[in-house]
Design a protein around this motif. Sequence first.
Motif, PDB file in Angstrom:
ATOM      1  N   PRO A   1      40.879  37.371  48.688  1.00  0.00           N
ATOM      2  CA  PRO A   1      41.603  36.104  48.562  1.00  0.00           C
ATOM      3  C   PRO A   1      43.060  36.326  48.193  1.00  0.00           C
ATOM      4  O   PRO A   1      43.421  37.323  47.564  1.00  0.00           O
ATOM      5  CB  PRO A   1      40.856  35.389  47.431  1.00  0.00           C
ATOM      6  CG  PRO A   1      40.249  36.484  46.627  1.00  0.00           C
ATOM      7  CD  PRO A   1      39.930  37.581  47.601  1.00  0.00           C
ATOM      8  N   GLY A   2      43.917  35.387  48.612  1.00  0.00           N
ATOM      9  CA  GLY A   2      45.311  35.389  48.201  1.00  0.00           C
ATOM     10  C   GLY A   2      46.169  36.460  48.821  1.00  0.00           C
ATOM     11  O   GLY A   2      47.251  36.759  48.315  1.00  0.00           O
TER      12      GLY A   2
ATOM     13  N   ASP B   1      45.503  39.549  44.135  1.00  0.00           N
ATOM     14  CA  ASP B   1      46.372  38.935  43.140  1.00  0.00           C
ATOM     15  C   ASP B   1      46.427  37.436  43.414  1.00  0.00           C
ATOM     16  O   ASP B   1      47.002  37.001  44.403  1.00  0.00           O
ATOM     17  CB  ASP B   1      47.779  39.535  43.214  1.00  0.00           C
ATOM     18  CG  ASP B   1      48.694  39.000  42.140  1.00  0.00           C
ATOM     19  OD1 ASP B   1      48.220  38.255  41.245  1.00  0.00           O
ATOM     20  OD2 ASP B   1      49.891  39.314  42.181  1.00  0.00           O
ATOM     21  N   LEU B   2      45.821  36.661  42.537  1.00  0.00           N
ATOM     22  CA  LEU B   2      45.761  35.212  42.733  1.00  0.00           C
ATOM     23  C   LEU B   2      47.031  34.510  42.277  1.00  0.00           C
ATOM     24  O   LEU B   2      47.166  33.308  42.449  1.00  0.00           O
ATOM     25  CB  LEU B   2      44.536  34.633  42.022  1.00  0.00           C
ATOM     26  CG  LEU B   2      43.207  35.217  42.498  1.00  0.00           C
ATOM     27  CD1 LEU B   2      42.055  34.599  41.736  1.00  0.00           C
ATOM     28  CD2 LEU B   2      43.030  35.034  43.982  1.00  0.00           C
TER      29      LEU B   2
ATOM     30  N   HIS C   1      48.216  33.377  39.563  1.00  0.00           N
ATOM     31  CA  HIS C   1      48.144  32.245  38.634  1.00  0.00           C
ATOM     32  C   HIS C   1      48.173  32.805  37.217  1.00  0.00           C
ATOM     33  O   HIS C   1      47.261  33.487  36.798  1.00  0.00           O
ATOM     34  CB  HIS C   1      46.868  31.434  38.845  1.00  0.00           C
ATOM     35  CG  HIS C   1      46.814  30.210  37.988  1.00  0.00           C
ATOM     36  ND1 HIS C   1      47.524  29.088  38.289  1.00  0.00           N
ATOM     37  CD2 HIS C   1      46.163  29.957  36.836  1.00  0.00           C
ATOM     38  CE1 HIS C   1      47.300  28.183  37.347  1.00  0.00           C
ATOM     39  NE2 HIS C   1      46.476  28.694  36.460  1.00  0.00           N
TER      40      HIS C   1
ATOM     41  N   ILE D   1      36.513  34.946  39.775  1.00  0.00           N
ATOM     42  CA  ILE D   1      37.096  35.594  40.935  1.00  0.00           C
ATOM     43  C   ILE D   1      37.787  36.859  40.452  1.00  0.00           C
ATOM     44  O   ILE D   1      38.783  36.805  39.743  1.00  0.00           O
ATOM     45  CB  ILE D   1      38.100  34.668  41.664  1.00  0.00           C
ATOM     46  CG1 ILE D   1      37.395  33.394  42.101  1.00  0.00           C
ATOM     47  CG2 ILE D   1      38.717  35.388  42.847  1.00  0.00           C
ATOM     48  CD1 ILE D   1      38.324  32.339  42.643  1.00  0.00           C
TER      49      ILE D   1
ATOM     50  N   GLN E   1      40.014  40.168  40.342  1.00  0.00           N
ATOM     51  CA  GLN E   1      41.283  40.518  40.945  1.00  0.00           C
ATOM     52  C   GLN E   1      41.794  41.825  40.365  1.00  0.00           C
ATOM     53  O   GLN E   1      41.294  42.310  39.363  1.00  0.00           O
ATOM     54  CB  GLN E   1      42.303  39.394  40.767  1.00  0.00           C
ATOM     55  CG  GLN E   1      42.529  38.922  39.354  1.00  0.00           C
ATOM     56  CD  GLN E   1      43.461  37.730  39.322  1.00  0.00           C
ATOM     57  OE1 GLN E   1      44.368  37.616  40.124  1.00  0.00           O
ATOM     58  NE2 GLN E   1      43.252  36.837  38.393  1.00  0.00           N
TER      59      GLN E   1
ATOM     60  N   GLY F   1      41.132  34.169  53.659  1.00  0.00           N
ATOM     61  CA  GLY F   1      40.711  35.042  52.570  1.00  0.00           C
ATOM     62  C   GLY F   1      39.674  36.082  52.930  1.00  0.00           C
ATOM     63  O   GLY F   1      39.207  36.808  52.064  1.00  0.00           O
TER      64      GLY F   1
END
Length: 144
Positions: free
Chosen positions: A53-54, A77-78, A80, A90, A92, A117
């Motif tokens: 994701p991301g 790396d989300l 946030h 999730i 990361q 994703g």
Amino acid sequence: MDPFKQMGEWRKNLDNFFGDNFWNEFDGIIKPTIPQVNMYHTENEMMCIVNVPGLNDLDQLNIYIDYATLELRGTIDLEHVSGNVFKEEILQGVFEREISLPFPVRADKIKATYKNGLVFIQLHRLISETSRRNKVNVRLLEDA
């Protein structure tokens, strides 16, 4: 005494007692692996679906195929960072995975795409016995 040093000593003692790879059996329980991967195969083809994701830059994901081994390297790396973590499921961070494939695959017939994703890696069974490590290029699928 430092509790982490003591834990390391316990681990060494258990390795000596149970064998060098004792903790490897618990890796998925203690620390789940990332990225998550689903693999499906028929007699001559394989589809690997990788959860990343991301991913904003496809160059941050490296995929290598070597005979009957799939290597995945990159970062999830989300992006946030505000607020305190209430729940975090999730996973990361930087990852490096090496996965044994059920059969050797062709270097000239590899296709990898990224959408929503997920990385889709399509592989084909190798009939010849030659081997060479190959970097796989990933392309972005546009919404239809």
